[in-house]
Scaffold this active site. Structure first.
Site, PDB file in Angstrom:
ATOM      1  N   ALA A  33       0.824  -1.219   0.000  1.00  0.00           N
ATOM      2  CA  ALA A  33       0.000   0.000   0.000  1.00  0.00           C
ATOM      3  C   ALA A  33       0.856   1.267   0.000  1.00  0.00           C
ATOM      4  O   ALA A  33       0.377   2.337  -0.361  1.00  0.00           O
ATOM      5  CB  ALA A  33      -0.911  -0.001   1.222  1.00  0.00           C
ATOM      6  N   ALA A  43     -16.668   0.302  16.485  1.00  0.00           N
ATOM      7  CA  ALA A  43     -17.981   0.479  17.127  1.00  0.00           C
ATOM      8  C   ALA A  43     -18.700  -0.857  17.109  1.00  0.00           C
ATOM      9  O   ALA A  43     -18.794  -1.511  16.060  1.00  0.00           O
ATOM     10  CB  ALA A  43     -18.802   1.526  16.368  1.00  0.00           C
ATOM     11  N   LYS A 105     -23.978  -6.529   0.419  1.00  0.00           N
ATOM     12  CA  LYS A 105     -24.555  -6.677  -0.941  1.00  0.00           C
ATOM     13  C   LYS A 105     -26.007  -6.249  -0.990  1.00  0.00           C
ATOM     14  O   LYS A 105     -26.468  -5.691  -1.989  1.00  0.00           O
ATOM     15  CB  LYS A 105     -24.431  -8.109  -1.445  1.00  0.00           C
ATOM     16  CG  LYS A 105     -24.998  -9.159  -0.513  1.00  0.00           C
ATOM     17  CD  LYS A 105     -23.898 -10.003   0.027  1.00  0.00           C
ATOM     18  CE  LYS A 105     -24.276 -10.624   1.337  1.00  0.00           C
ATOM     19  NZ  LYS A 105     -23.127 -11.147   2.029  1.00  0.00           N
ATOM     20  N   GLU A 129     -15.563  -5.072  -2.657  1.00  0.00           N
ATOM     21  CA  GLU A 129     -15.113  -6.376  -3.161  1.00  0.00           C
ATOM     22  C   GLU A 129     -15.727  -7.529  -2.367  1.00  0.00           C
ATOM     23  O   GLU A 129     -16.081  -8.574  -2.921  1.00  0.00           O
ATOM     24  CB  GLU A 129     -13.577  -6.446  -3.080  1.00  0.00           C
ATOM     25  CG  GLU A 129     -12.958  -7.697  -3.648  1.00  0.00           C
ATOM     26  CD  GLU A 129     -13.239  -7.874  -5.128  1.00  0.00           C
ATOM     27  OE1 GLU A 129     -12.681  -7.146  -5.938  1.00  0.00           O
ATOM     28  OE2 GLU A 129     -14.054  -8.762  -5.482  1.00  0.00           O
ATOM     29  N   ILE A 136     -13.283 -14.184  -3.384  1.00  0.00           N
ATOM     30  CA  ILE A 136     -12.926 -14.197  -4.817  1.00  0.00           C
ATOM     31  C   ILE A 136     -12.888 -12.749  -5.315  1.00  0.00           C
ATOM     32  O   ILE A 136     -13.877 -12.028  -5.162  1.00  0.00           O
ATOM     33  CB  ILE A 136     -13.975 -14.981  -5.648  1.00  0.00           C
ATOM     34  CG1 ILE A 136     -14.155 -16.408  -5.116  1.00  0.00           C
ATOM     35  CG2 ILE A 136     -13.582 -14.994  -7.117  1.00  0.00           C
ATOM     36  CD1 ILE A 136     -15.262 -17.194  -5.820  1.00  0.00           C
ATOM     37  N   ASP A 201     -30.105 -13.646  -1.564  1.00  0.00           N
ATOM     38  CA  ASP A 201     -28.696 -13.287  -1.383  1.00  0.00           C
ATOM     39  C   ASP A 201     -27.955 -13.371  -2.729  1.00  0.00           C
ATOM     40  O   ASP A 201     -27.196 -12.466  -3.101  1.00  0.00           O
ATOM     41  CB  ASP A 201     -28.065 -14.238  -0.347  1.00  0.00           C
ATOM     42  CG  ASP A 201     -26.577 -14.023  -0.185  1.00  0.00           C
ATOM     43  OD1 ASP A 201     -26.197 -13.007   0.413  1.00  0.00           O
ATOM     44  OD2 ASP A 201     -25.792 -14.861  -0.673  1.00  0.00           O
ATOM     45  N   LYS A 205     -26.124 -10.302  -5.216  1.00  0.00           N
ATOM     46  CA  LYS A 205     -24.767 -10.354  -5.791  1.00  0.00           C
ATOM     47  C   LYS A 205     -24.829 -10.288  -7.317  1.00  0.00           C
ATOM     48  O   LYS A 205     -24.014  -9.601  -7.949  1.00  0.00           O
ATOM     49  CB  LYS A 205     -24.077 -11.633  -5.319  1.00  0.00           C
ATOM     50  CG  LYS A 205     -23.859 -11.666  -3.810  1.00  0.00           C
ATOM     51  CD  LYS A 205     -23.477 -13.056  -3.323  1.00  0.00           C
ATOM     52  CE  LYS A 205     -23.320 -13.111  -1.811  1.00  0.00           C
ATOM     53  NZ  LYS A 205     -23.263 -14.470  -1.277  1.00  0.00           N
ATOM     54  N   GLY A 302     -17.008 -16.577   5.128  1.00  0.00           N
ATOM     55  CA  GLY A 302     -16.043 -16.961   6.159  1.00  0.00           C
ATOM     56  C   GLY A 302     -15.203 -15.773   6.583  1.00  0.00           C
ATOM     57  O   GLY A 302     -15.098 -14.775   5.870  1.00  0.00           O
TER      58      GLY A 302
HETATM   59  N1  HSE Z   1     -24.882 -16.414   3.120  1.00  0.00           N
HETATM   60  C1  HSE Z   1     -23.909 -16.318   2.073  1.00  0.00           C
HETATM   61  C2  HSE Z   1     -23.655 -17.677   1.476  1.00  0.00           C
HETATM   62  C3  HSE Z   1     -22.579 -15.799   2.535  1.00  0.00           C
HETATM   63  O1  HSE Z   1     -24.185 -18.685   1.926  1.00  0.00           O
HETATM   64  O2  HSE Z   1     -22.916 -17.730   0.504  1.00  0.00           O
HETATM   65  C4  HSE Z   1     -22.479 -14.325   2.560  1.00  0.00           C
HETATM   66  O3  HSE Z   1     -22.884 -13.742   1.371  1.00  0.00           O
END
Ligand code: HSE
Length: 446
Positions: A33, A43, A105, A129, A136, A201, A205, A302
């Site tokens: 960097a 917080a 997201k 990201e 990834i 979800d 994305k 993770g």
């Molecule tokens: N809940 C998401 C998944 C992980 O199962 O891929 C975070 O976006």
């Protein structure tokens, strides 16, 4: 030069991973960097726990606004999640002139237009990201690495929970409900897994990737979203017999009529690399006109995998924050005044191929009627399979002999979805079609 100072809002799984990786790799990160990067303020509602995680040298407060108001903080990391307080705090951080890194997201897919406009007006960066496919670097790849290309389509396994469930259903022949329980026991699925299993979800994305790939605004409300809750073990087995795997895909595609943006279970040829992505892993295939097909694979969630993406954004901001705002990489890859107004197509206008499963009375002429409806609709058949279904009972609930039944599985060539909907309606109305027809879309990803 003194380290750039970072304030962290929310120190859960990803926040603690970010703190630990920054500390562990601080020397290498600094060499990259050009300057140290330090989390100096956190917080979190649970102050005692947070203080224990970060040690005595970091200021811990329970009020996120104290972080935003601190003039020494250059970058705010938002890891609270959701559309509510997180949106308010991100907008407040931007208004205070802070650069923002977020893994959120849902927030960007729904309110991205407002947030990016506010950031551009203030001359700050919002980096995200970690919002798509965890560790990834798919945002970097789409926005920078593939910038020469006219991107044609993206197809991704971008929800690890559902991929784990589908892998378990296929490997062990489990039903959806049993596989979901296992995912929860192992900590993959949330106690309320609705956003994962209903495809929401993944649609968040896919919406973000679509905007970056095609230079269109983020439009989650236009995405078609279908989850995996209605998939049966039988369909996974039949798909296998036909040389396919079923995956929950986020797909976005450029067509002459507009942009496809959809999340649904999908048959894909078993020989494709992405079909072999198992368990909670993520993978994204991107097709560009110059590069051809590229594949990105890794952990989509993770602590440290997601921290890897968060820190990459911190490094980018550290390198670029003194640059003229006009020279920075645009939030959505395209210059804000050069966005496209290509429409997102309604699902009825999407063209794809199909897997259909019909539970029918095993009588003369049934197949002819079904295929006749498809022929009349101009839908071309690719393959037909007839199988005795495992779970057919020989008696009705009233104890009367059951009519002989069989499963007919049909693969079709491409047709427009509205035409297929009409044909399914007609087939469903046949008295010899005994149960709701299962329809799963199919993509060759060639
Ligand atoms: N809940 C998401 C998944 C992980 O199962 O891929 C975070 O976006």
């Amino acid at each position: 030069m003194k380290p750039i100072q970072v304030g962290l809002l929310g120190i859960g799984v990803v926040g603690s991973g970010t703190f630990n990786v920054l500390l562990r790799n601080q020397e290498e990160i600094k060499r990259r960097a050009g300057r140290g990067i330090q989390i100096t303020m956190v917080a979190d509602l649970n102050v005692a726990r947070a203080q224990e995680l970060v040690g005595p040298d970091v200021t811990v407060v329970n009020d996120a606004r104290a972080v935003i108001a601190n003039p020494d903080i250059d970058i705010v990391i938002e890891l609270i999640g959701g559309y509510g307080v997180a949106k308010t705090l991100v907008l407040e951080a931007i208004a205070a002139g802070k650069h923002v890194v977020t893994a959120n997201k849902a927030l960007l897919a729904v309110h991205g237009t407002e947030i990016f406009a506010a950031a551009s007006a203030k001359g700050v960066m919002v980096a995200f990201e970690a919002a798509v496919a965890g560790g990834i670097p798919i945002i970097k790849a789409l926005r920078e690495g593939l910038t020469a290309n006219s991107i044609q389509w993206i197809a991704g396994i971008i929800n690890g929970t559902t991929n784990f469930i589908l892998s378990e259903m296929r490997d062990k022949g489990l039903d959806f409900a049993v596989a979901l329980k296992q995912a929860q026991t192992l900590g993959y699925a949330e106690a309320d897994p609705t956003f994962d299993i209903e495809g929401v979800d993944a649609a968040h994305k896919a919406t973000i990737m679509s905007a970056i790939a095609f230079g269109i605004p983020v439009q989650f409300d236009k995405a078609y979203v279908e989850g995996i809750t209605k998939l049966g073990a039988a369909d996974i087995k039949y798909a296998e017999q036909l040389g396919y795997r079923i995956k929950l895909l986020g797909i976005t595609k450029r067509t002459p009529m507009g942009i496809e943006l959809r999340v649904h279970p999908c048959l894909i040829p078993a020989k494709r690399l992405i079909a072999n992505v198992e368990g909670a892993m993520n993978a994204v295939v991107v097709q560009g006109d110059a590069v051809g097909t590229t594949l990105y694979y890794g952990k989509g969630a993770g602590s440290e995998p997601t921290a890897s993406a968060v820190i990459a954004d911190l490094v980018d901001i550290t390198r670029l924050h003194t640059a003229d705002a006009a020279q920075r990489v645009p939030h959505l890859a395209f210059q804000p005044n050069a966005m496209s107004n290509l429409p997102v197509l309604p699902m009825g206008e999407v063209v794809t191929s199909y897997y259909l499963r019909l539970r029918v009375a095993d009588e003369t002429g049934v197949l002819a009627k079904v295929t006749g409806i498809l022929a009349d609709a101009g839908i071309s058949i690719d393959a037909v399979l007839q199988r005795e279904a495992d779970e057919i009972k020989t008696e009705t609930a009233a104890g009367l002999p059951q009519v002989p039944q069989t499963d007919v599985i049909i693969l079709t060539h491409d047709c427009v979805e509205a035409k297929m909907n009409a044909a399914i309606g007609q087939m469903q109305a046949l008295p010899t079609v005994l149960e709701p027809i299962t329809r799963i879309r199919k993509e060759e990803l060639a």
